[in-house]
Motif scaffolding. Structure first.
Motif, PDB file in Angstrom:
ATOM      1  N   MET C   6       3.582  -3.539  -3.103  1.00 42.93           N
ATOM      2  CA  MET C   6       2.383  -2.775  -3.415  1.00 42.93           C
ATOM      3  C   MET C   6       1.174  -3.425  -2.741  1.00 42.93           C
ATOM      4  O   MET C   6       0.358  -2.751  -2.106  1.00 42.93           O
ATOM      5  CB  MET C   6       2.198  -2.752  -4.937  1.00 42.93           C
ATOM      6  N   VAL C   7       1.081  -4.755  -2.892  1.00 42.05           N
ATOM      7  CA  VAL C   7      -0.027  -5.484  -2.277  1.00 42.05           C
ATOM      8  C   VAL C   7      -0.040  -5.232  -0.773  1.00 42.05           C
ATOM      9  O   VAL C   7      -1.072  -4.914  -0.182  1.00 42.05           O
ATOM     10  CB  VAL C   7       0.089  -7.005  -2.560  1.00 42.05           C
ATOM     11  N   GLY C   8       1.147  -5.320  -0.172  1.00 44.02           N
ATOM     12  CA  GLY C   8       1.248  -5.117   1.265  1.00 44.02           C
ATOM     13  C   GLY C   8       0.796  -3.720   1.661  1.00 44.02           C
ATOM     14  O   GLY C   8       0.067  -3.531   2.639  1.00 44.02           O
ATOM     15  N   LEU C  11      -2.943  -3.419   1.303  1.00 37.34           N
ATOM     16  CA  LEU C  11      -3.571  -4.200   2.363  1.00 37.34           C
ATOM     17  C   LEU C  11      -3.489  -3.456   3.697  1.00 37.34           C
ATOM     18  O   LEU C  11      -4.478  -3.352   4.430  1.00 37.34           O
ATOM     19  CB  LEU C  11      -2.841  -5.546   2.473  1.00 37.34           C
ATOM     20  N   GLY C  12      -2.299  -2.915   3.991  1.00 37.02           N
ATOM     21  CA  GLY C  12      -2.117  -2.166   5.229  1.00 37.02           C
ATOM     22  C   GLY C  12      -3.084  -0.989   5.292  1.00 37.02           C
ATOM     23  O   GLY C  12      -3.738  -0.741   6.310  1.00 37.02           O
ATOM     24  N   GLY C  13      -3.202  -0.275   4.177  1.00 41.46           N
ATOM     25  CA  GLY C  13      -4.117   0.864   4.126  1.00 41.46           C
ATOM     26  C   GLY C  13      -5.551   0.435   4.370  1.00 41.46           C
ATOM     27  O   GLY C  13      -6.290   1.072   5.139  1.00 41.46           O
ATOM     28  N   LEU C  14      -5.937  -0.667   3.724  1.00 42.05           N
ATOM     29  CA  LEU C  14      -7.305  -1.159   3.886  1.00 42.05           C
ATOM     30  C   LEU C  14      -7.592  -1.512   5.343  1.00 42.05           C
ATOM     31  O   LEU C  14      -8.641  -1.153   5.890  1.00 42.05           O
ATOM     32  CB  LEU C  14      -7.524  -2.400   3.009  1.00 42.05           C
ATOM     33  N   VAL C  15      -6.637  -2.197   5.958  1.00 49.81           N
ATOM     34  CA  VAL C  15      -6.812  -2.571   7.369  1.00 49.81           C
ATOM     35  C   VAL C  15      -6.965  -1.321   8.225  1.00 49.81           C
ATOM     36  O   VAL C  15      -7.848  -1.236   9.087  1.00 49.81           O
ATOM     37  CB  VAL C  15      -5.618  -3.422   7.862  1.00 49.81           C
ATOM     38  N   ALA C  16      -6.121  -0.329   7.953  1.00 48.65           N
ATOM     39  CA  ALA C  16      -6.173   0.895   8.744  1.00 48.65           C
ATOM     40  C   ALA C  16      -7.529   1.580   8.603  1.00 48.65           C
ATOM     41  O   ALA C  16      -8.139   2.008   9.591  1.00 48.65           O
ATOM     42  CB  ALA C  16      -5.045   1.833   8.307  1.00 48.65           C
ATOM     43  N   VAL C  17      -8.023   1.687   7.369  1.00 45.92           N
ATOM     44  CA  VAL C  17      -9.309   2.339   7.136  1.00 45.92           C
ATOM     45  C   VAL C  17     -10.438   1.542   7.782  1.00 45.92           C
ATOM     46  O   VAL C  17     -11.313   2.096   8.461  1.00 45.92           O
ATOM     47  CB  VAL C  17      -9.560   2.515   5.620  1.00 45.92           C
ATOM     48  N   ALA C  18     -10.389   0.225   7.594  1.00 47.73           N
ATOM     49  CA  ALA C  18     -11.427  -0.619   8.184  1.00 47.73           C
ATOM     50  C   ALA C  18     -11.434  -0.454   9.706  1.00 47.73           C
ATOM     51  O   ALA C  18     -12.498  -0.327  10.325  1.00 47.73           O
ATOM     52  CB  ALA C  18     -11.181  -2.077   7.819  1.00 47.73           C
ATOM     53  N   ALA C  19     -10.217  -0.408  10.298  1.00 47.72           N
ATOM     54  CA  ALA C  19     -10.139  -0.255  11.746  1.00 47.72           C
ATOM     55  C   ALA C  19     -10.660   1.105  12.179  1.00 47.72           C
ATOM     56  O   ALA C  19     -11.261   1.252  13.247  1.00 47.72           O
ATOM     57  CB  ALA C  19      -8.689  -0.439  12.216  1.00 47.72           C
ATOM     58  N   LEU C  20     -10.457   2.090  11.329  1.00 47.10           N
ATOM     59  CA  LEU C  20     -10.930   3.442  11.650  1.00 47.10           C
ATOM     60  C   LEU C  20     -12.453   3.493  11.628  1.00 47.10           C
ATOM     61  O   LEU C  20     -13.086   4.183  12.446  1.00 47.10           O
ATOM     62  CB  LEU C  20     -10.348   4.434  10.643  1.00 47.10           C
ATOM     63  N   THR C 315       3.094 -13.716   4.261  1.00 46.46           N
ATOM     64  CA  THR C 315       3.642 -12.843   3.213  1.00 46.46           C
ATOM     65  C   THR C 315       4.425 -13.656   2.199  1.00 46.46           C
ATOM     66  O   THR C 315       4.330 -13.438   0.991  1.00 46.46           O
ATOM     67  CB  THR C 315       4.597 -11.800   3.824  1.00 46.46           C
ATOM     68  N   GLU C 316       5.193 -14.607   2.741  1.00 40.95           N
ATOM     69  CA  GLU C 316       6.009 -15.441   1.863  1.00 40.95           C
ATOM     70  C   GLU C 316       5.126 -16.231   0.898  1.00 40.95           C
ATOM     71  O   GLU C 316       5.415 -16.352  -0.285  1.00 40.95           O
ATOM     72  CB  GLU C 316       6.867 -16.373   2.725  1.00 40.95           C
ATOM     73  N   TRP C 317       4.025 -16.760   1.428  1.00 39.38           N
ATOM     74  CA  TRP C 317       3.101 -17.516   0.573  1.00 39.38           C
ATOM     75  C   TRP C 317       2.558 -16.632  -0.548  1.00 39.38           C
ATOM     76  O   TRP C 317       2.553 -17.007  -1.707  1.00 39.38           O
ATOM     77  CB  TRP C 317       1.921 -18.060   1.394  1.00 39.38           C
ATOM     78  N   VAL C 318       2.133 -15.423  -0.146  1.00 42.42           N
ATOM     79  CA  VAL C 318       1.569 -14.513  -1.138  1.00 42.42           C
ATOM     80  C   VAL C 318       2.626 -14.190  -2.196  1.00 42.42           C
ATOM     81  O   VAL C 318       2.370 -14.226  -3.396  1.00 42.42           O
ATOM     82  CB  VAL C 318       1.087 -13.217  -0.453  1.00 42.42           C
ATOM     83  N   ARG C 319       3.836 -13.943  -1.723  1.00 43.91           N
ATOM     84  CA  ARG C 319       4.918 -13.583  -2.624  1.00 43.91           C
ATOM     85  C   ARG C 319       5.180 -14.707  -3.622  1.00 43.91           C
ATOM     86  O   ARG C 319       5.317 -14.484  -4.809  1.00 43.91           O
ATOM     87  CB  ARG C 319       6.163 -13.317  -1.786  1.00 43.91           C
TER      88      ARG C 319
END
Ligand SMILES: Nc1ncnc2c1ncn2[C@@H]1O[C@H](COP(=O)(O)OP(=O)(O)O)[C@@H](O)[C@H]1O
Ligand SMILES: [Mg+2]
Lengths: 236, 286, 349
Positions: C6-8, C11-20, C315-319
């Motif tokens: 879920m976090v990933g 995060l992916g969505g946020l990056v995409a929007v920010a990049a947009l 990712t491993e660290w976050v996990r």
């Protein structure tokens, strides 16, 4: 001669040997049997010093040489070169590298000396592997899976050589086998290794009679159905 | 006829220089199983170093030897980084050597700048059957022949050479026999560095060398080495000669601008031909 | 969906929007970097798929970048619709890769790496000699991208185009990875024999990934050509191919976002050092020295100390942090960054 106490070996998180103890007296010929993945090869690799134990103690009086599982020859080198490299550790110079003394024990190797090791038959390769280990002038010879993939006659021949070595040169032999019948035929004493632990040990005659060992090793569970080894799998 | 002879001898010399670069590939691959993409770097380092030492007035001979030794040391360093960490798979080692080759660019530019340099070794030319041949070419041919004879004897006859070969042939069995596989690998890298350095100091008088000459040198060297499956010095020499002569004739009779394509296409063809002959299963590590 | 995933996702969505949204606030030169970063990311996604999923190293990926660029540029220069050029760029690159791949993909490991490198060198020198392609001088006056009279004229619009193309590439990559074929490919990277014996059509899959990765590079090349309006053989040096490999390895092979992270980290770092290198008082060669050093050090250090790449390690660290001190299950351990396959076929113990 060899004394192993509470040996523990790990590969990353997996424990391959979990508190193994065993003992070999000089001149003895001892079998180590157990199913695939029990940790037999790990044990000899630890004795050879190429796998580091996590805990436990190995006391070795004398030199140990290993005939590794699957022969592991230098395929691109000649038989003579394979033999010569067996003496690398001994550091005795040109004389130490002379394979003549191995040809005395294994005369069948002499005509093969010039051949590339990779082109030999399985039985010939196993003979070279034994010869290469002997080049180190070992006090203990550890043979890992002598019979693996070899025809019965070839195995019998190799077994005879091992017995001679043991009887005439007093070389201590640790014979690792999945084929317990062959091992028990050759040796007087045996250890049974299962999932990294010694689960039984004692004189072969006794072990062969123990119902547990008999069921596991003479009851047809030998890996690879149709193993062409004498007295291999037999229906109960 | 004399043009033909000129091209032939030029091609042989060119081929010998490829073969010298190839010999370094072979020395390292035969022992470690790693294809060393920094092989061209060794030649470049030695060429640049020899040039600057000669520029400071060091005599011929000494300057070249020091430059070759430097390349050997660089080879050792590359080896330590590429295979010094236990468990680095060969393909990771390959990419690491690639990275070290790029790192060398940075270092070389700082030390020697980014302009190509050259120097003279044995100037002038001699007439052979009416064809003028640069003396430097003859030096290259002579040194290459001696080097390959030495390598052949070393790997084929000496005990150390056989132990080195055993390391790549079966590293596990080599360790069982008590051979220190890591140390042998480093030795091979140092040897590869020396051989690359030798190629570098011999080639620089013929074609100026700059920090980024390594790609061209390495490509030709690899093309030659692949001829012997990266393991056989003798075949690498043959490969180099075939390539060099082919390039010289193409350059002489057709056009100089097709030279590289011919070499590379030849190399590709050989590799693909070899791959199609081999049973794919035999190549896969068990 | 579990918590880390879920976090990933978020995060992916946020990056995409920010990049947009980013092109709205970035300056002209920053937008140029944005476009270059995006195109690099597209190529790197392909390299990462190839290395992480098919276990093959390509040292000639810039060749397909060039093919895409020349396809788009040539069509544009000859007055064909530029949109057609943009569509053909990935198609031609993919098709050529499939053709070249038939013989080349039989090679393994080192040999394939060198073959792809050789392919690029041959391509560059052929292009340099072809009059129709402008020879060494290259193609000039490539028109801007547009439909009819409506043209993408400002840098901002190219940034959005890049965003959309990158998103498309990532979506395709995601679908490939999560498909049944993707799992077959995964098996391929670890052991070709195992994959073959479990019924994976190895050769076909390898070729398909190779062609797909080339198509990604071709698309990026097409955008690049329209964006700059000028391309030459010198725009696609061998070093560029190495850079894509560096980005893929540093970001993390066989992941979807890893290549983007790798491309971003390296592009930004190189830009920062570049501006540092061109400061007064710096020697003239400083910026090239800096960029070589960055590529090299990141590559080598990552391979030695974070062999799985930046993103998977993070990712491993976050996990771990999310799960507390509970060790990860043995099963969800991603493979090492570089496939362990070995062309020389030394018998592994
Ligand atoms: N190099 C290795 N890395 C990780 N695990 C290993 C390695 N070698 C052996 N193992 C594991 O250790 C266990 C014992 O293996 P091994 O000693 O080869 O058994 P045996 O020789 O009795 O068949 C097995 O579970 C095997 O998978
Ligand atoms: Mg075993």
């Amino acid at each position: 001669m060899l004394e192993v106490t509470d040996l523990v070996v790990r590969y990353g998180r997996a424990t391959a040997l979990d508190g193994v103890s065993l003992e070999l007296a000089p001149g003895e010929m001892v079998a180590l049997v157990g199913p695939n993945g029990a940790g037999k090869s790990t044990l000899v690799d630890t004795l050879s010093g190429i796998v580091a134990p996590a805990a436990g103690r190995v006391v070795l009086r004398g030199r140990l040489a290993q005939v590794p599982e699957g022969r592991q020859l230098f395929a691109e080198l000649s038989v003579a070169d394979n033999l010569a490299l067996g003496a690398w550790r001994s550091g005795r110079g040109r004389a130490g590298r002379d394979p003549a003394r191995v040809f005395e024990v294994l005369p069948d190797l002499r005509p093969l000396a010039g051949r590339l090791a990779g082109t030999l038959s399985g039985g010939e390769q196993q003979m070279v592997a034994v010869g290469r280990a002997l080049m180190a002038d070992p006090d203990i010879l550890a043979v890992d899976e002598l019979s693996l993939g070899l025809a019965p006659r070839v195995v019998a021949d190799l077994a005879r050589h091992l017995r001679e070595l043991n009887a005439e040169r007093d070389t201590t032999v640790l014979l690792i086998e999945q084929n317990a019948r062959l091992a028990f035929d050759l040796c007087r004493r045996a250890y049974v290794l299962e999932s990294g632990r010694i689960t039984a040990s004692g004189p072969c005659v006794q072990l062969a009679e123990s119902p547990q060992v008999a069921r596991a090793y003479f009851g047809g569970t030998t890996e690879g159905a149709g193993d062409p080894v004498p007295g291999g799998a037999r229906d109960p | 006829m004399s043009a033909f002879l000129t091209y032939l001898i030029t091609g042989l010399a060119l081929g010998c220089s490829f073969a010298l670069v190839a010999s370094g590939f072979v020395a390292i691959h035969r022992v470690t199983g790693v294809v060393n993409f920094a092989q061209g770097t060794f030649a470049v380092v030695a060429g640049l170093m020899a040039g600057s030492l000669l520029g400071r007035g060091l005599p011929h001979g000494l300057a070249e030897i020091l430059a070759i030794l430097l390349a050997g040391a660089v080879g050792l360093v590359v080896g330590v980084i590429a295979i010094g960490k236990r468990g680095t798979p060969p393909l990771a080692s390959l990419v690491i050597t690639l990275g070290l080759g790029i790192l060398a660019y940075a270092v070389e530019i700082i030390i020697w700048g980014d302009q190509p340099i050259s120097f003279q070794m044995v100037p002038g030319s001699v007439d052979i059957a009416g064809a003028p041949i640069l003396r430097q070419y003859l030096v290259v041919i002579a040194v290459a022949l001696v080097t390959f004879a030495g390598l052949g004897l070393f790997f084929g006859r000496s005990y150390l050479g056989k132990a080195l070969t055993a390391c790549a042939s079966n590293p596990y069995a080599a360790r069982l026999a008590g051979i220190n596989v890591m140390r042998m690998g480093l030795l091979a890298f140092a040897l590869g560095g020396l051989l690359g350095g030798l190629a570098g100091v011999l080639v620089t008088p013929l074609q100026p060398v700059a920090f980024d000459s390594d790609v061209a040198l390495a490509t030709n060297g690899f093309a030659a080495a692949i001829f012997g499956g990266l393991n056989r010095p003798g075949l690498a020499l043959v490969g180099g000669l075939v390539l060099g002569v082919a390039e010289a004739f193409v350059a002489g009779y057709l056009s100089g601008s097709y030279q590289t394509e011919v070499a590379l296409a030849l190399m590709l063809a050989i590799m693909i031909w070899r791959a199609s002959r081999r049973v794919s299963v035999a190549e896969e590590p068990a | 969906m579990n918590a880390p995933r879920m976090v990933g996702f978020v995060l992916g969505g946020l990056v995409a929007v920010a990049a947009l949204l980013a092109p709205l606030v970035l300056s002209g030169s920053q937008l140029t970097i944005y476009v270059l970063l995006g195109t690099a990311a597209m190529v790197t996604v392909g390299v990462s798929l190839l290395m992480g999923y098919a276990g093959q190293v390509s040292l000639g990926q810039a060749a397909f970048y060039a093919i895409g660029g020349y396809t788009a540029g040539l069509m544009g220069v000859h007055g064909l619709p530029t949109v057609a050029g943009l569509v053909c760029a990935p198609l031609v690159a993919g098709l050529l890769a499939a053709l070249v791949g038939i013989p080349i993909m039989r090679l393994r490991g080192h040999y394939l790496a060198f073959a792809t490198l050789a392919f690029q060198l041959i391509l560059l020198s052929v292009v340099g000699q072809l009059e129709v392609l402008g020879g060494d001088i290259g193609l000039q006056g490539i028109p801007r991208l547009g439909i009819g009279s409506a043209q993408l004229s400002n840098t901002q619009s190219y940034a959005w185009l890049t965003w959309a193309a990158t998103a498309l590439v990532l979506l395709i990559a995601r679908n490939v990875i999560t498909s049944r074929a993707g799992r077959g490919l995964r098996a391929l990277a670890t052991s070709e024999i195992a994959a073959e014996s479990s019924g994976v059509p190895v050769a076909r899959y390898k070729l398909a990934v190779f062609a797909l990765s080339a198509a990604f590079a071709g698309l990026a090349g097409g955008i690049y050509a329209f964006f700059l309006g000028y391309i030459a053989p010198g725009s696609f040096p061998v070093l560029l191919s190495f850079e894509f490999v560096v980005m893929a390895v540093v970001g993390g092979l066989g992941t979807i976002w890893g290549p983007v992270v790798g491309a971003a980290v390296i592009t930004v770092l190189v830009q920062v050092l570049n501006s540092l290198g061109t400061e007064p008082g710096m020697p003239p060669y400083a910026s090239s020295v800096f960029s070589y050093a960055v590529y090299a050090l990141l590559l080598v250090l990552t391979l030695l100390f974070l062999p799985r790449g930046l993103l998977p390690t993070a990712t491993e660290w976050v996990r771990r942090a999310l799960r507390g001190r509970e060790p990860p299950a043995a099963g969800d351990r991603p493979a090492a960054a570089v496939p362990t396959g070995d062309a020389s076929g030394s018998p592994a113990r």
